[in-house]
Scaffold this motif. Structure first.
Motif, short mmCIF file in Angstrom:
data_model
loop_
_atom_site.label_atom_id
_atom_site.label_comp_id
_atom_site.label_asym_id
_atom_site.label_seq_id
_atom_site.Cartn_x
_atom_site.Cartn_y
_atom_site.Cartn_z
N ASP A 190 -4.60 -5.43 -0.51
CA ASP A 190 -3.95 -4.87 -1.70
C ASP A 190 -4.59 -5.37 -2.99
OD1 ASP A 190 -1.94 -3.28 -0.46
OD2 ASP A 190 -0.99 -5.14 0.16
N GLU B 292 0.83 -1.20 0.00
CA GLU B 292 0.00 0.00 0.00
C GLU B 292 0.87 1.26 0.00
OE1 GLU B 292 -2.71 0.15 3.27
OE2 GLU B 292 -4.14 1.37 2.16
N GLY C 36 -7.77 -3.14 -2.94
CA GLY C 36 -6.95 -2.19 -3.70
C GLY C 36 -7.25 -2.17 -5.19
N ARG D 281 2.25 -1.22 -6.93
CA ARG D 281 1.66 -1.93 -5.80
C ARG D 281 1.54 -3.42 -6.11
NH1 ARG D 281 -3.91 0.01 -2.73
NH2 ARG D 281 -3.90 -1.58 -1.10
#
Lengths: 639, 85
Positions: A474, A105, A478, A117
């Motif tokens: 993530d 992150e 994410g 990322r």
């Protein structure tokens, strides 16, 4: 009460404690699941970090590696502790100020790129998965040695325990369990060390015993000098002998240090403390608790080595080994103080063969030519190649007549030796058999079993959390489904954790043949990918998205390829391009040490690419300025 | 956040402390523990030569001292520049 029952009781009690903590420390929010709600006291966090960090390898294998490697293994001792200086000074406080939950992150935000990322997630998963396989094996092996269950069954039990507290408690459950596990493992490690140090040097503090005098000779001779004298007489390399390659030792130490500072499961521990100042001191406390074991390990290793050698050569206790006969097979079978030899022979970790048939077990080091002949004979015997075996036997007779045993100035034939009769000594014996060698009571042996399990379980749990948070936070939150609710993400995190445990268990049951190479890959990649990119993200405002991605890719590919060239592509045996021997290494750099070079290449690539591409936007420069000052950290934000 | 000039001075002071600490970190482990070991073989800590002891025990004590010293110095610096939490 027999030893088995005792082991069962002590291990059972520790497991009950871990489960009890799991019930007490259930996680109710993502902040609790990922970062224990940022409410962990820095000293407790330090203790948990210590348990997280010290794996089955640290607990069981390290002292044995030191025992047989001597001075040069200081690379492990300095490397695995010096990394905490880098963490405390260069990473931990700033990442805590950043105040999010995962390492990818930070990389994604600082380099304003979903691609960066994602690349970080891939590196993290490769590093953590290779690392966790070794831990699962460690759990299985410890169970099978102490609790008389199969390695596979041991693995299932261990996985079930981790499942109980990691899935429900997340980081919160893991942290408080690790505190308990630290206490168990440090007691189990130091108690035998105190007794052994007192017996050998008259000083119960192992760190002082190491540099103290040798008690059986009245303390006039230094303990280390005595150890050197005993092992060199038998043809082994002196314990304090210089490293054969200082350049490689330098790079190896550096690789372990920056690798340690770049391991995601260690970094995320510093997200759990309340303040930036706590992140700084917590790294110090972590090192205090790690140092308690790491400063004892060199004493355990060297003292166990001397104990093992003098058990084989009783005359060496007060004089030279060859002043008297070697230990006899009859003594090993009958004397209670040598019962441990028999016990460990049963496990296959120690093996002896009376080659010359004199009823004595002579433990010596064979010179290079003789050792090569021994190896060739073993292979020929395995292949049932009678003709080759006969030729090698003739060659061996000639070698025995000419090869001398180091300091004695006599040939093997003159000494009546046919070779080294202790044909196998496994490194792990040095810690596992220590309580028996020192004649300690049964509950200490049971404690060592519980300690080894605590070390393996605590590290496995920390790694699994790093993996599951990378997947749920993530990958899912994410990129796949950014609108997921907090409740949904918490459920996803638990499912990811459960899935990670299943995968780790499967790989532990069917290790893909690279469990032993974990150190090279995990540390090399952490050093060459995660550490440089984090450091540049904090200390440079100029390194941009393009630079970070190019740097990570170069570090990742270069390091992995160099390791694969010598260890086999994806560790498949037989696919290596060059033999894994020092003569073939580029500039003498071993695959274990290559992470340092990979890190340098990552830095250089990132700087060059950043210099010729567009500078980062103002919002990122503001972000860097804000993480550099502690003020305004507060609780982690959830976007 | 404090104003820009103060925050620049804070960061410069921080980087200076880091560089000095890392110089000590390097000198003890890589220096005395590895590169300089042959040169220091005459100096003894109890039964061990200095290089051996630094590699197996001494460096770890120095690392501990460095981290706690850094934590104390930075807490003071945080207060001086008014950036503490």
């Amino acid at each position: 009460m027999d030893q088995f029952t005792l082991n069962l009781i002590v291990v059972g009690i520790t497991f009950a404690i871990y489960i009890g903590i799991a019930i007490w420390a259930r996680a109710g929010s993502t902040a609790e699941f990922y970062a224990a709600g940022q409410g962990v006291h820095p000293v407790l966090n330090g203790m948990a970090t210590g348990a997280d960090w010290m794996s089955a390898a640290s607990f069981i294998s390290m002292a044995g590696i030191i025992a047989f490697g001597g001075y040069a293994t200081g690379a492990y001792l300095m490397g695995w502790t010096g990394g905490y200086v880098l963490l405390a000074l260069l990473l931990a406080p700033y990442l805590r100020k950043f105040g999010k939950f995962t390492v990818p992150e930070f990389i994604g935000d600082r380099f304003y790129s979903g691609g960066a990322r994602l690349l970080a997630v891939i590196c993290l998963i490769v590093i953590s998965v290779t690392y966790v396989i070794g831990q699962m094996r460690g759990v299985g092996v410890t169970f099978s040695r102490f609790l008389e269950v199969s390695t596979d069954m041991g693995l299932y039990i261990g996985a079930a325990i981790v499942f109980a507290y990691a899935v429900f408690g997340g980081m919160k459950g893991i942290t408080y369990t690790q505190v308990a596990q630290y206490v168990v493992l440090i007691i189990a490690y130091t108690i035998p060390a105190l007794f052994i140090s007192f017996n050998l040097t008259g000083n119960p503090i192992p760190q002082l015993g190491l540099i103290g005098g040798y008690a059986p000779s009245g303390g006039d001779v230094a303990f280390l000098a005595k150890l050197d004298a005993v092992v060199t007489e038998l043809g082994f390399k002196a314990y304090t002998a210089d490293s054969s390659n200082y350049f490689d030792m330098f790079l190896f130490t550096m690789s372990l240090m920056i690798g340690t500072a770049g391991l995601p499961h260690v970094i995320i521990r510093f997200f759990t403390v309340p303040k930036v100042a706590d992140a700084r001191s917590s790294a110090g406390w972590a090192l205090v608790f790690i140092a308690l074991l790491y400063t004892v390990a060199p004493a355990v290793g060297s003292m166990a080595r001397l104990n093992l050698t003098t058990s084989m050569w009783p005359a060496a206790v007060t004089g030279n080994a060859f002043d008297g006969p070697a230990v006899s097979r009859a003594d090993i079978d009958s004397k209670p103080e040598l019962e441990w030899v028999k016990n460990w022979e049963k496990t296959g970790l120690l093996a002896m063969k009376d080659l010359n048939g004199d009823g004595l077990i002579q433990y010596v080091s064979e010179p290079a030519k003789l050792a090569a002949n021994t190896k060739a004979m073993d292979e020929a015997a395995k292949a049932k190649d009678e003709a080759k075996l006969a030729a090698l036997t003739t060659e061996r007779e000639g070698l025995l007549a000419t090869e001398q045993l180091a300091k004695t100035g006599k040939t093997f034939a003159e000494l009546g030796l046919k070779g080294n009769e202790v044909v196998k000594v496994d490194n792990d014996i040095m810690v596992l058999a220590n309580p028996e060698i020192a004649n300690l009571p049964g509950w200490v042996i049971a404690l060592v079993a519980a300690g080894a399990l605590a070390a393996a379980l605590s590290t496995a749990a920390g790694l699994l959390l790093a993996i599951s948070s990378a997947i749920s936070h993530d990958l899912i939150k994410g990129s796949i489904n950014p609108n997921i609710s907090e409740k949904g993400e918490l459920l996803a995190a638990r499912i990811a954790m459960g899935g990670a445990i299943v995968v780790a268990t499967y790989l532990g049951l069917n290790p893909p043949g690279f469990a032993a190479q974990v150190v090279a890959l995990a540390f090399g990649l952490a050093a060459a990918t995660i550490f440089p990119v984090l450091m540049m993200g904090i200390f440079s405002k100029r390194v941009n998205k393009e630079g970070a991605i190019a740097g990570m890719l170069v570090g990742l590919v270069f390091t992995a390829v160099y390791i694969f060239i010598y260890k086999g592509w994806f560790f498949i045996p037989g696919t290596n391009n060059l033999p894994d021997t020092p003569a073939n290494y580029m500039f003498g750099i071993s695959p274990l040490s290559i992470g340092t070079v990979g890190a340098v290449m990552n830095f250089l690539t990132a700087f060059v690419v950043s210099a010729i591409t567009k500078a980062p936007p103002q919002s990122v420069i503001d972000l860097v300025e804000s993480i550099r000052v502690p003020k305004g950290a507060g609780k982690a934000t959830h976007h | 956040m404090a104003d820009n000039s103060s925050s620049n001075a804070y960061w410069k002071a921080n980087v200076r402390i880091i560089l000095i600490s890392l110089a000590i970190w390097f000198a003890c482990s890589f220096g005395m523990g590895i590169i300089l070991r042959p040169a220091l073989s005459g100096i003894h800590i109890g039964g061990a030569d200095l290089g051996f002891w630094m590699a197996h025990n001494g460096s770890i004590y120095v690392f501990l001292g460095l981290i706690f010293t850094y934590a104390v110095l930075m807490n003071r610096l945080d207060r001086e520049h008014g950036v503490e939490e």
